[in-house]
Design an enzyme around this catalytic site. Structure first.
Site, PDB file in Angstrom:
ATOM      1  N   GLY A  27      65.181 -29.252  38.880  1.00 36.64           N
ATOM      2  CA  GLY A  27      63.890 -29.370  38.454  1.00 36.64           C
ATOM      3  C   GLY A  27      62.895 -29.206  39.141  1.00 36.64           C
ATOM      4  N   SER A  29      60.264 -27.667  39.917  1.00 34.14           N
ATOM      5  CA  SER A  29      59.536 -26.724  40.341  1.00 34.14           C
ATOM      6  C   SER A  29      57.978 -27.484  39.664  1.00 34.14           C
ATOM      7  CB  SER A  29      59.767 -25.115  38.313  1.00 34.14           C
ATOM      8  OG  SER A  29      59.688 -26.045  37.631  1.00 34.14           O
ATOM      9  N   GLY A  31      56.683 -31.714  40.201  1.00 36.06           N
ATOM     10  CA  GLY A  31      56.334 -33.466  39.727  1.00 36.06           C
ATOM     11  C   GLY A  31      57.376 -33.408  40.584  1.00 36.06           C
ATOM     12  N   GLY A  33      60.689 -33.288  40.895  1.00 39.53           N
ATOM     13  CA  GLY A  33      61.089 -32.375  42.184  1.00 39.53           C
ATOM     14  C   GLY A  33      60.979 -31.547  42.766  1.00 39.53           C
ATOM     15  N   ASP A  79      69.088 -22.992  33.652  1.00 32.94           N
ATOM     16  CA  ASP A  79      68.158 -23.370  32.046  1.00 32.94           C
ATOM     17  C   ASP A  79      69.532 -24.251  31.717  1.00 32.94           C
ATOM     18  OD1 ASP A  79      68.285 -25.129  29.906  1.00 32.94           O
ATOM     19  OD2 ASP A  79      67.371 -21.716  29.454  1.00 32.94           O
ATOM     20  N   LEU A  80      69.289 -26.385  32.345  1.00 38.20           N
ATOM     21  CA  LEU A  80      70.652 -26.478  31.287  1.00 38.20           C
ATOM     22  C   LEU A  80      70.976 -26.975  30.252  1.00 38.20           C
ATOM     23  CD1 LEU A  80      68.559 -29.225  34.119  1.00 38.20           C
ATOM     24  CD2 LEU A  80      71.345 -28.415  33.574  1.00 38.20           C
ATOM     25  N   ASN A 106      67.517 -34.217  38.935  1.00 40.89           N
ATOM     26  CA  ASN A 106      66.286 -34.365  38.289  1.00 40.89           C
ATOM     27  C   ASN A 106      65.910 -34.017  37.179  1.00 40.89           C
ATOM     28  OD1 ASN A 106      63.111 -35.437  39.429  1.00 40.89           O
ATOM     29  ND2 ASN A 106      63.230 -33.223  38.872  1.00 40.89           N
ATOM     30  N   SER A 156      66.427 -42.899  33.049  1.00 43.00           N
ATOM     31  CA  SER A 156      65.213 -43.814  32.546  1.00 43.00           C
ATOM     32  C   SER A 156      65.135 -44.455  32.154  1.00 43.00           C
ATOM     33  CB  SER A 156      64.280 -42.588  31.535  1.00 43.00           C
ATOM     34  OG  SER A 156      63.405 -43.625  31.065  1.00 43.00           O
ATOM     35  N   TYR A 176      66.468 -37.722  12.604  1.00 42.59           N
ATOM     36  CA  TYR A 176      66.546 -37.371  13.748  1.00 42.59           C
ATOM     37  C   TYR A 176      64.828 -37.932  14.319  1.00 42.59           C
ATOM     38  CZ  TYR A 176      64.147 -34.420  17.473  1.00 42.59           C
ATOM     39  OH  TYR A 176      64.271 -34.057  19.141  1.00 42.59           O
TER      40      TYR A 176
END
Length: 316
Positions: A27, A29, A31, A33, A79-80, A106, A156, A176
């Site tokens: 992550g 790219s 914030g 990270g 891509d996780l 992250n 979090s 959901y």
């Protein structure tokens, strides 16, 4: 210097020489990270910056090089939510970096409709937990080779919320809600750290969960502005004031490189230190709940995660 909620990542690395250390940040790219990578590169570490968007990652790397011309950086696209992409990225990193001194998981997201991946996982659970679970395990040889080394898993204060159900992680038997799905994935992040720390005992590799604080970053990009205001407002009203990005990056940087964090494992880090244990029935936005540290739940989650990725892992 005493560290706390207002500490910045730069203050954490002040006086540290990280030359010779290789650190992987997902992550990267935007914030937290991007700030984490910037600060660690400035302190001399070699950064492997992993992100889904190659173009955005390249721009961040260019910005770091403008500030620190001697920075050692490499970019990897991953891509996780795509386990094939995770395996490809891990293979690329292992080929180029036989030793990894710290892995900072992250990356994360919240928002959107219920989506089920080809492996049968709900998207929040897949991208926020299953992807990092597989990525971390695949990078273990490089972490072991660099021991003592460290794994950080971003969680979090959302882990405190109800709705985590090991028998219905894909929301097939209940309504959901993207916030419930996100919070469940953040509970999984803490349990992942607990389960991983148990399995890494004696290897020289530690594993901890991290709550960075509440920060306005791209993590909110897929939710309505009013939802972001509600979440940040609730956190501020319940003991977790908004942080800047430099402040938000401090805890994961502390966990990854601070001498103070050496040997700490299987815990929840918060405010540039170890988070307090605060019961789930206390309405507050700080601290870790005992349910997130439950070793039996961690073992159940581990088994579910191995089944989803189709691999069993041992660490020696």
């Amino acid at each position: 210097m005493a560290f706390g909620p207002e500490t910045t990542a730069e203050e954490v690395v002040a006086g540290l020489d990280l030359v010779g250390k290789t650190i992987v940040v997902t992550g990267s790219s935007a914030g937290l990270g991007a700030e984490t990578a910037r600060v660690l590169a400035k302190a001399g570490a070699e950064l492997v910056m992993v992100a889904r968007n190659e173009e955005k990652n390249a721009k961040v790397m260019a910005g770091i090089r403008a500030e620190t011309p001697a920075a050692k950086l490499s970019g990897v696209t991953m891509d996780l939510a795509d386990l094939g992409s995770v395996r490809k990225a891990a293979k690329e990193i292992l080929a180029a970096h036989p030793k990894v001194h710290a892995l900072i998981n992250n990356a994360g997201f919240v928002g959107g409709p219920r989506i089920i991946t080809p492996e049968g996982a709900e998207l929040h659970f897949a991208a926020n937990h299953i992807g990092p679970f597989l990525f971390t395990n695949l990078l273990y040889p490089a972490l072991k080779a660099a021991a003592p080394s460290r794994v950080l898993i971003l969680s979090s204060n959302g882990h405190r919320m109800p709705g985590f159900d090991l028998d219905d992680l894909d929301f097939s038997s209940r309504d959901y809600n993207h916030w419930t799905a996100y919070s469940a994935s953040k509970r999984a992040n803490v349990l992942h750290a607990v389960g991983l720390a148990k399995r890494l005992a004696g290897t020289g590799v530690t594993a901890n969960a991290v709550h960075p604080g509440v920060i306005r970053t791209e993590v909110f990009r897929d939710v309505a502005a009013i939802e972001e205001e509600m979440v940040t407002g609730w956190s501020e009203a319940n003991g977790s004031p908004l942080k800047t990005v430099p402040q938000g990056a401090s805890t994961q940087v502390w966990g990854a490189v601070s001498p103070e964090a050496e040997g700490i494992t299987g815990v929840y880090l918060e405010d540039t230190g170890i988070g307090k244990h605060i019961p789930s029935d206390v309405l507050i936005a700080v601290g870790v709940i005992e349910e997130a540290l439950d070793p039996e739940a961690a073992d159940r989650l581990w088994a579910i995660s191995e089944k989803i990725v189709g691999e069993n892992f041992t660490f020696r």
